[in-house]
Scaffold this motif. Structure first.
Motif, PDB file in Angstrom:
ATOM      1  N   THR A 163      30.908  44.778  61.635  1.00  0.00           N
ATOM      2  CA  THR A 163      29.876  43.869  62.234  1.00  0.00           C
ATOM      3  C   THR A 163      30.496  42.390  62.469  1.00  0.00           C
ATOM      4  N   ASN A 164      31.328  42.449  62.131  1.00  0.00           N
ATOM      5  CA  ASN A 164      31.701  40.732  62.621  1.00  0.00           C
ATOM      6  C   ASN A 164      32.641  41.063  64.558  1.00  0.00           C
ATOM      7  N   THR A 165      31.987  40.002  65.203  1.00  0.00           N
ATOM      8  CA  THR A 165      31.735  39.311  66.123  1.00  0.00           C
ATOM      9  C   THR A 165      33.180  39.753  66.738  1.00  0.00           C
ATOM     10  N   VAL A 167      28.788  28.522  59.435  1.00  0.00           N
ATOM     11  CA  VAL A 167      28.210  30.091  59.698  1.00  0.00           C
ATOM     12  C   VAL A 167      26.745  29.945  59.922  1.00  0.00           C
ATOM     13  N   ALA A 168      25.992  30.800  61.321  1.00  0.00           N
ATOM     14  CA  ALA A 168      24.952  30.323  61.181  1.00  0.00           C
ATOM     15  C   ALA A 168      24.570  29.081  60.946  1.00  0.00           C
ATOM     16  N   ALA A 169      24.646  28.569  62.077  1.00  0.00           N
ATOM     17  CA  ALA A 169      24.680  27.020  62.114  1.00  0.00           C
ATOM     18  C   ALA A 169      24.488  26.035  63.569  1.00  0.00           C
ATOM     19  N   GLY A 215      29.926  30.145  66.113  1.00  0.00           N
ATOM     20  CA  GLY A 215      30.657  30.123  65.446  1.00  0.00           C
ATOM     21  C   GLY A 215      31.534  31.654  65.709  1.00  0.00           C
ATOM     22  N   GLY A 216      30.065  32.929  65.342  1.00  0.00           N
ATOM     23  CA  GLY A 216      30.544  34.567  65.964  1.00  0.00           C
ATOM     24  C   GLY A 216      30.663  34.666  67.420  1.00  0.00           C
ATOM     25  N   SER A 217      30.019  33.029  68.488  1.00  0.00           N
ATOM     26  CA  SER A 217      30.846  34.356  69.524  1.00  0.00           C
ATOM     27  C   SER A 217      31.889  33.893  69.528  1.00  0.00           C
ATOM     28  N   ALA A 252      24.895  36.623  73.928  1.00  0.00           N
ATOM     29  CA  ALA A 252      24.143  36.419  75.111  1.00  0.00           C
ATOM     30  C   ALA A 252      25.219  34.916  75.578  1.00  0.00           C
ATOM     31  N   ASP A 253      25.298  34.494  74.266  1.00  0.00           N
ATOM     32  CA  ASP A 253      26.602  32.925  74.208  1.00  0.00           C
ATOM     33  C   ASP A 253      27.693  33.439  74.228  1.00  0.00           C
ATOM     34  N   VAL A 254      28.386  34.444  74.768  1.00  0.00           N
ATOM     35  CA  VAL A 254      29.742  34.791  74.745  1.00  0.00           C
ATOM     36  C   VAL A 254      30.346  34.373  75.968  1.00  0.00           C
TER      37      VAL A 254
END
Ligand code: ATP
Length: 287
Positions: free
Chosen positions: A66-68, A96-98, A102-104, A136-138
């Motif tokens: 589940t980690n990007t 994270v979640a900010a 960060g994930g993208s 979408a942000d990747v």
């Protein structure tokens, strides 16, 4: 080559407008995205044994599929039939979640890193197409810089260089789920004053006139997040009081950033804002 280390930069939104809600439930956006120097570091190492192995310095994040970053590695292995396995290490600095992608950006760095490590020779267009399957942000995180982003964020137009500007980022002590913010967003509540003037903003950024830019820097999602969490408007007020020439919530929040006339002023603000014990604070530059 068997090992590579790459920076994964955070982004801020110099503006964010929702153009319309599509029938498939996605919101069509128009926003100016900007890479900043705050970054995670992604270390990739080829292993003989098959499979992906992931470690993250932030133990609260999942170290599984589940980690990007894992998803990006899996996509590349499947698509290009890569042999052996991969050890992925994430040194996490982006909160994270900010609202800072960060994930993208970790996913983007893994795609770029594997392309180099395995000498795949993929061009940026192909990497962006793959990235969009993760988020979408990747695609923006793959390109980086200053971009107008439209569609769901994947249609990118380069804008004049806006690098080297001093930025302070503060993250109030709450985590925000982007889907929750969009589900609370109501187009009918948005007035013309809440929306950015993207054309004027692009003009001001091209002149590097931060004062003028500040008049056009708007994020319509502030309407949702700030009504929901007072601490976000408090953070923005304190950023302005600390001397920011312009300040705005990034993405769906809760991070708020300020743009500063010079590094000395940014440092002063960083010192002032770091005094609030529940908030995390960073000093950076636009890239
Ligand atoms: P955006 O600005 O793109 O909306 P964000 O900064 O608000 O993103 P992220 O930091 O990307 O949010 O985190 C969103 C969710 O993704 C979190 O719940 C987190 O558990 C999950 N996640 C999975 N992989 C990662 C990763 N490598 N880094 C950060 N979060 C990750």
């Amino acid at each position: 080559m068997s090992y590579i280390e790459i920076p994964a930069y955070a982004k801020i939104n110099l503006s964010l407008d929702v153009v319309r809600k599509r029938e498939d439930g996605y919101h069509e956006l128009k926003m100016i995205m900007q890479t900043v120097s705050l970054h995670d570091t992604i270390c990739l190492e080829k292993t003989r044994e098959a499979g992906i192995h992931l470690e993250c310095s932030d133990r609260s994040l999942p170290a599984d599929s589940t980690n990007t970053a894992w998803r990006a590695a899996e996509l590349m292995f499947e698509r290009y039939g890569l042999a052996g396995g991969l050890r992925v290490r994430i040194i996490k600095r982006i909160p994270v979640a900010a609202g800072l992608a960060g994930g993208s950006t970790d996913a983007a760095a893994v795609l770029k890193g594997i392309n180099e490590l395995y000498d795949l020779g993929l061009d940026i267009g192909e990497l962006k197409r793959l990235g969009l399957r993760i988020g979408a942000d990747v695609p923006f995180c793959i390109e980086g810089g200053t971009r107008l982003a439209e569609g769901i964020g994947e249609i990118l137009t380069p804008l004049p260089d806006f690098s080297g500007v001093d930025v302070v980022i503060v993250r109030p002590d709450i985590a925000i789920s982007t889907p929750q913010v969009f589900s609370r967003f109501d187009m009918s509540q948005v007035t013309e004053q809440d929306r950015p003037d993207t054309g004027q903003l692009i003009g001001a950024l091209a002149k590097r006139d931060i004062k003028e830019a500040s008049r056009h820097m708007k994020n319509v999602l502030e309407l949702v997040t700030m009504r929901w969490h007072d601490t976000v408007s408090l953070a923005k007020g304190r950023m302005e009081k600390a001397g920011a020439e312009a300040s705005l919530m990034s993405g769906s929040g809760p991070s708020v950033f300020g743009l500063f006339a010079d590094q000395e002023k940014a440092l002063e603000a960083y010192t002032m804002l770091s005094a609030y014990p529940q908030w995390e604070c960073w000093i950076a530059k636009t890239v």
